[in-house]
Every structure is written in C-alpha cells, then in structure tokens.
Design a protein around this motif. Structure first.
Motif, mmCIF file in Angstrom:
data_model
loop_
_atom_site.group_PDB
_atom_site.id
_atom_site.type_symbol
_atom_site.label_atom_id
_atom_site.label_comp_id
_atom_site.label_asym_id
_atom_site.label_seq_id
_atom_site.Cartn_x
_atom_site.Cartn_y
_atom_site.Cartn_z
ATOM 1 N N GLY A 170 0.815 -1.217 0.000
ATOM 2 C CA GLY A 170 0.000 0.000 0.000
ATOM 3 C C GLY A 170 0.842 1.257 0.000
ATOM 4 O O GLY A 170 0.480 2.268 0.575
ATOM 5 N N MET A 171 1.996 1.170 -0.643
ATOM 6 C CA MET A 171 2.905 2.320 -0.591
ATOM 7 C C MET A 171 2.930 3.134 -1.875
ATOM 8 O O MET A 171 3.805 3.959 -2.077
ATOM 9 C CB MET A 171 4.331 1.842 -0.263
ATOM 10 N N ILE A 172 1.975 2.869 -2.749
ATOM 11 C CA ILE A 172 1.947 3.664 -3.974
ATOM 12 C C ILE A 172 0.740 4.587 -3.980
ATOM 13 O O ILE A 172 -0.394 4.148 -3.852
ATOM 14 C CB ILE A 172 1.894 2.770 -5.227
ATOM 15 N N GLN A 173 1.021 5.858 -4.124
ATOM 16 C CA GLN A 173 -0.054 6.825 -4.259
ATOM 17 C C GLN A 173 -0.316 7.038 -5.745
ATOM 18 O O GLN A 173 -1.435 7.016 -6.201
ATOM 19 C CB GLN A 173 0.346 8.144 -3.598
ATOM 20 N N ASP A 174 0.781 7.223 -6.463
ATOM 21 C CA ASP A 174 0.666 7.630 -7.850
ATOM 22 C C ASP A 174 1.979 7.321 -8.564
ATOM 23 O O ASP A 174 3.024 7.323 -7.934
ATOM 24 C CB ASP A 174 0.454 9.155 -7.884
ATOM 25 N N ALA A 208 8.127 9.068 -12.349
ATOM 26 C CA ALA A 208 7.807 9.540 -10.997
ATOM 27 C C ALA A 208 7.037 8.469 -10.239
ATOM 28 O O ALA A 208 6.292 7.685 -10.838
ATOM 29 C CB ALA A 208 6.952 10.805 -11.073
ATOM 30 N N LEU A 209 7.243 8.439 -8.931
ATOM 31 C CA LEU A 209 6.455 7.546 -8.093
ATOM 32 C C LEU A 209 6.318 8.189 -6.722
ATOM 33 O O LEU A 209 7.308 8.656 -6.155
ATOM 34 C CB LEU A 209 7.156 6.199 -7.973
ATOM 35 N N THR A 210 5.099 8.256 -6.227
ATOM 36 C CA THR A 210 4.928 8.827 -4.896
ATOM 37 C C THR A 210 4.228 7.846 -3.971
ATOM 38 O O THR A 210 3.511 6.953 -4.408
ATOM 39 C CB THR A 210 4.096 10.123 -4.921
ATOM 40 N N THR A 211 4.482 8.033 -2.700
ATOM 41 C CA THR A 211 3.907 7.168 -1.677
ATOM 42 C C THR A 211 2.912 7.996 -0.857
ATOM 43 O O THR A 211 3.109 9.198 -0.686
ATOM 44 C CB THR A 211 5.043 6.585 -0.791
ATOM 45 N N PRO A 212 1.831 7.381 -0.394
ATOM 46 C CA PRO A 212 0.848 8.173 0.359
ATOM 47 C C PRO A 212 1.474 8.699 1.647
ATOM 48 O O PRO A 212 2.323 8.041 2.235
ATOM 49 C CB PRO A 212 -0.254 7.167 0.696
#
Length: 429
Positions: free
Chosen positions: A12-16, A215-219
């Motif tokens: 569950g570590m991917i926001q976008d 790009a990769l962001t985490t919540p």
RNA sequence: GGGGAGAUACCAAAGCGGCCAACUGGGACGGACUGUAAAUCCGUUGACGUAUGUCUUCGAAGGUUCGAAUCCUUCUCUCCCCA
C-alpha cells in the motif's frame, strides 16, 4: 531483479506513478532518487516512510540516491504549506545537512557493487550556477502557466507566495534534470505532496532533452482517526537519539493503536507479506499481547538505533511497564537500573536540596528547577487526579516529605507523571 | 462609495451591568476500565496557590458607574450585502 512496484503495491505504498515505470524498472537496473531538505537537525519518522522507498528500491536491485537539499533547503518548499516561511540561516542549514547525511548513511548499502547507494547534495551543483545562467538555461523551458497550475502554488495564490518559494519547483526540477544527465537517474520518488515538483522535473527533462523520466509517490501516512501521524505529545518523533531517545522512540511505536498497525507494519518494516499476515493472525487471536506493535517497534527501533539500543529500550519498557512493582525496581543492580533508564529524562539534585524540601510539590517543582513540573499548582492538580507515582507507588498527597520515600540505591527516585511519562530524580551526595 | 454583522480563553461558540475566571462542544492532560490499544465513563483545563485568598484576562485605547466581557467614545481588523 525483484518487482519493485509489485512490492510497494502489496504494501500500500503507492499513491501515484507515471505510466511505464514498471516496465522501465523491470527491464533494467534503474537509478532513482529522493530528496531530503535540511529543514531540521534530524529527519523524523515521516521521512522514514520515504527512506523505506529507497530501501525497498535497493533490495529490488536498483540503485538508490539520497539527495540532500542543501540548495533547496535555502529556498523552502511551498508544498503543503499554507503560508510563507522564514528562511533558515546558512549556519543552520550547514549544520542540519551534515547531520542528516549521517542519518541517511545508516539506512542504505553503500558497498554492494553496481547498485550501491549514493548521497549527493544539490548545493554542489547549484552554488556556482549564476542567476542569469539559471534563467536562460532552466527557467526558459517551463512556462509560468505550467508552474502556476501546480497544487502547491494554487493553494497559495490567495494568501500569497513569494517569488522565492514559487521558484522552488524549478530548482527541484533542475535537480532531476541534473541527475538525469549526470547520474543516469530515471526515477524520482517522494511523498505524495511532492508529485507536482517531481512532474515539473519530468517536464523539464522532456523539454530540454526529449527524454522520458519517471515519478512515483507514496501516500502520506495518516492515523486511523485522521490526525497526523508521527507526532507524540511531546512533538515530532525524530530519528536522532539526542532529540528522541531510543526508549521514547520504541515507546512511540509500541503505543500505536491496533487499527494503525496494519498500515504501519507494511510501510515501516521489511517483513514479507506472508510474515505480516501471519503476525496479524497471531495478533487477532491474542490482541492483548500486542504482537503487531511489538514487531513494528522492534524492527524499526533496531533499524534506526541499532540492536544494543533496542535491547536497552526493551529492558526499560519491561521495568517501567511490566508487572514488577517497587520491589522489582529495587532488586536491579545500580548499573542495570541506570542503563535501562538511560532514555528517561533525568534531573540531578543535591542531597541538601533534597532533604530541605518540605513537601512533594516543592521537590517536583522548585527543587528540580521546574524540569518536572512548571509550578506547584500543577503538582497539586496532578496529585488530586491521582496522576503521580513515586517508585511505582501512587502518591496520595502533596504534603508528604521527600524523606518518606525510599531512595533506590540511596540515590534515585522514579517519578511517574500519568501512565507513560517517567522522570528520574538523581540525588547527588 | 453605500448599508449591515462581528472581534470572548488552544479552537468553535454562549454570555450583553453585579450570582463571570466566564455556559457548552471539540482538543489537550489526568483517572477508572483494559492490552502501555480502541470505545466508554469520570475529573482537570488563565496564573499563583490552599488562604474557600491574590493577580491578570473577553480586539486596542479612553470614559460612565460603587461595580463592565456586558453601556458610551475613538481606533484597528474581519466578514456579508448593494453599487
């Protein structure tokens, strides 16, 4: 090479993320980075979540770079900030970045061949970049229209944003471009609040060189009750042992609510999903054993502070919260006792000061230079509410003379404010 | 430019001459229960303190009064409506 994206997805570590990241990562070893601005003398557990991204990244066979924002830290990121902030002084930033570098070195492997980690500082390539050059070489490529559209800027249009903070995204975009060209960095990661800044970088790279970056962001980690995660009652939970003692750090994790554990164990520990599920099952069968909290607290404390400090924190916690009461306390030899309570705040007081106290209020307030309580009234209120214990025994009245208590090893008094706050009074000869 | 409403403790929000250190809710802190969890219940929450006492608070400064958060004057700021 392990599938990094899949790993994060399960946790569950991917926001976008931008399209095709997964393809890129699975096709070859990729270099990725995350930036940390030296806005404080230490990183905190919020940063730890993004550090974990780098850790997983490296474990999956890719090469992580941690960027210290010596330059960007001088500007101030408007993301998530509702108002303009004061600039930090040069000395502060220098001091902070040295300490943060040390902390970052802790978490990654810098000696494992091709995907060894690296640490860079954007001050190194920004310091000699003149304003004119920057405007011509960088600023020209992004339109104000584009920059204005970012959330971080939009939110500030009402209240105001300085040109300086507005420029932040351009600086960060250039970092990405610089690393892309000089270190073959194809991916920038970060917290979800960084999405706008990261995509500006991708855009800059595309405009200047026509190349694709990712790009990769985490919540951002939040608590189940919606409040901000990572604050204890005494403020931020820092990674620096001087600012948050390993004991306090361990206690923080041990105290998270059952509801939050599921998210936290996935983000902050390296247990495999199978291990996590098994732990969750055990926890559900015997919730009072706090299996999840313990697992998280142990692994995270060990990663941040090391095995020895974890052991001390555990010992201290057992002494302070275990079944053993006053006798158990006294039965410890002095060395063990002191070692165990290392992370507990201490106040020193001379024997004469101690014996001259007329009552408890005086002892816990004036005699200890207000380090434990700010005023005698506070002591009284707390005692009236049954909130003070000395050597694990509840205090009934403020009028008790200090001499009525047994000093542990003729020297120590363990003061307890409420259930979880301890303070050690040391009486010197 | 014209008209209207408002500014109260950490936040929200009552009070509109004495019974106001200020209702109530949230937050925070403490207690009970428990599992160092959650929920629930109870207590505390201007300061100093224990003398049922003193001092400082209700946007700012003045004034009326035995007495004001409450009335009057001026000022500052915020919001709404009409142009």
């Amino acid at each position: 090479m392990k599938n990094f994206i899949e790993e994060l997805r399960q946790r569950g570590m991917i926001q976008d993320h931008t399209p095709e990241v997964e393809q890129q990562l699975n096709s070859q070893m990729t270099v990725g980075y995350i930036g940390f601005d030296p806005t404080a003398a230490s990183l905190h557990i919020g940063n730890l979540a993004t550090i974990m991204l780098l850790v997983h990244f490296q474990r999956c066979g890719h090469k992580p770079i941690a960027l210290i924002g010596g330059a960007t830290g001088m500007i101030g990121d408007p993301s998530g900030k509702s108002s303009e902030r004061n600039l930090l002084s040069y000395e502060t930033i220098l001091h902070n970045q040295a300490r943060i570098r040390k902390q970052l070195e802790h978490f990654l492997d810098f000696d494992c061949g091709a995907n060894s980690a690296e640490i860079v500082n954007n001050y190194d390539w920004m310091k000699n970049f003149s304003f004119l050059e920057f405007l011509r070489d960088v600023g020209k490529h992004l339109t104000v229209n584009y920059m204005l559209a970012k959330d971080s800027v939009q939110k500030r249009l009402e209240s105001g944003i300085s040109y300086t903070e507005f420029s932040y995204q351009l600086l960060q975009a250039y970092d990405f471009y610089y690393l892309y060209t000089n270190k073959n960095v194809k991916l920038q990661m970060g917290g979800s609040d960084q999405w706008g800044n990261i995509t500006s970088g991708i855009e800059l790279i595309r405009r200047i060189s026509g190349k694709t970056a990712y790009a990769l962001t985490t919540p951002l980690v939040t608590k189940s009750d919606g409040t901000k995660f990572g604050k204890s009652e005494s403020g931020n939970v820092w990674l620096d042992a001087e600012m948050t003692s390993p004991y306090q750090f361990y206690q923080f994790w041990l105290n998270v609510s059952d509801e939050d554990t599921h998210k936290l164990i996935r983000v902050f520990t390296l247990f495999s999903i199978e291990e996590i599920q098994s732990l969750e099952q055990q926890h559900a069968q015997a919730p009072h054993q706090r299996i999840l909290q313990k697992a998280i607290a142990e692994q995270v404390t060990e990663r941040v502070h090391g095995k020895a400090e974890l052991q001390k924190a555990k010992t201290a916690s057992e002494i302070l919260f275990g079944k053993g009461v006053t006798d158990a306390l006294k039965s410890l030899d002095e060395k063990t006792f002191l070692q165990a309570l290392e992370g507990v705040p201490q106040t020193h007081i001379s024997a004469s000061e101690f014996y001259n106290c007329h009552n408890l209020a005086e002892l816990l307030c004036t005699a200890t230079r207000n380090e434990i309580f700010p005023s005698k009234s506070e002591v009284r209120k707390m005692v009236q509410n049954g909130g003070i214990s000395i050597n694990k025994q509840k205090v009934e009245s403020t009028e008790i003379k200090p001499t009525a208590f047994d000093l542990i090893h003729n020297r120590y008094l363990l003061v307890q404010k409420g259930k979880k706050n301890y303070h050690l009074v040391v009486v010197k000869d």
